[in-house]
Design a protein around this motif. Structure first.
Motif: not given
Length: 227
Positions: A59-77, A184-192
């Motif tokens: 379980i990894l908990i982000n302090k804020e909503n990073l969106g789909f892209s950056d949250a997946n980057n957190v998990g991938y690492k 995943l590019d963090p600039l894509y918060f959600a979609y694409f």
């Protein structure tokens, strides 16, 4: 063939979808997997539920909503698997879905990623999307979107981009397409975001395919409708 698969699940207040998702994962026939659960600062009891019912989950908990892209980057690492699967929390998988995905990945060294057959949870005879293709306008054409399932869709085919609800990649391929340490590019918060990533997979010389024997069900738009 029993390599470790890292399953990354991003969550934002999605507790109501967990029982079906986690129970179906526990019942699949591929047993060598880890679940990496990345929570985007949920306000419901998501984290507590996972800790209680599936204590082996990372379980990894982000302090804020990073969106789909950056949250997946957190998990991938932190992913340790030979394969990395991105799975929405509002899904239900079938018993052989992961076995079928890995089988397709291992069938050809140049297949870098694959997408399952994604059917709608509320209409299990209907496709979410088989995958997407570029058009001359620059927009994406989502093949099979809203179509009734039929033998027409029971064949493996190359996709320009997989759908982020359920897509798997060889980690060795993802490592080749990282940009500043991210897949995943963090600039894509959600979609694409998956389109951008899949584009880089193709540029690296690998294919992405539709693995029709791997079947899941998706509650389409469950998270985005609450945003």
């Amino acid at each position: 063939m029993n390599e470790l698969v890292s399953i990354i699940i991003i969550n934002w207040n999605g507790l109501r979808w967990f029982p079906e998702c986690f129970e179906s994962l526990a019942e699949q026939d591929w047993k060598n997997y880890e679940i990496i659960f990345v929570d985007n600062a949920s306000k419901d009891e998501s984290v507590g539920w996972v800790k209680k019912h599936y204590p082996k989950t990372k379980i990894l908990i982000n302090k804020e909503n990073l969106g789909f892209s950056d949250a997946n980057n957190v998990g991938y690492k932190v992913a340790q698997g030979k394969y990395v699967l991105f799975l929405n929390n509002d899904t239900r998988v079938t018993k052989t879905f992961l076995t079928e995905l890995v089988t397709v990945l291992e069938s050809d060294r140049w297949i870098g990623g694959a997408q399952s057959k994604i059917l709608l949870m509320d209409h299990p005879d209907t496709h979410d999307s088989v995958g997407a293709f570029f058009t001359t306008t620059g927009f994406l054409y989502h093949y099979g979107f809203g179509a009734k399932d039929s033998p027409k869709y029971d064949k493996q085919m190359d996709l320009y981009t997989a759908k982020g609800a359920c897509m798997i990649f060889k980690k060795s391929v993802l490592e080749k397409i990282e940009v500043e340490g991210n897949i995943l590019d963090p600039l894509y918060f959600a979609y694409f975001e998956e389109t951008d990533m899949c584009h880089r997979v193709w540029l690296a010389g690998y294919r992405i395919v539709y693995a029709y024997k791997s079947v899941i069900y998706h509650k389409m738009g469950a998270t985005s409708s609450s945003m």
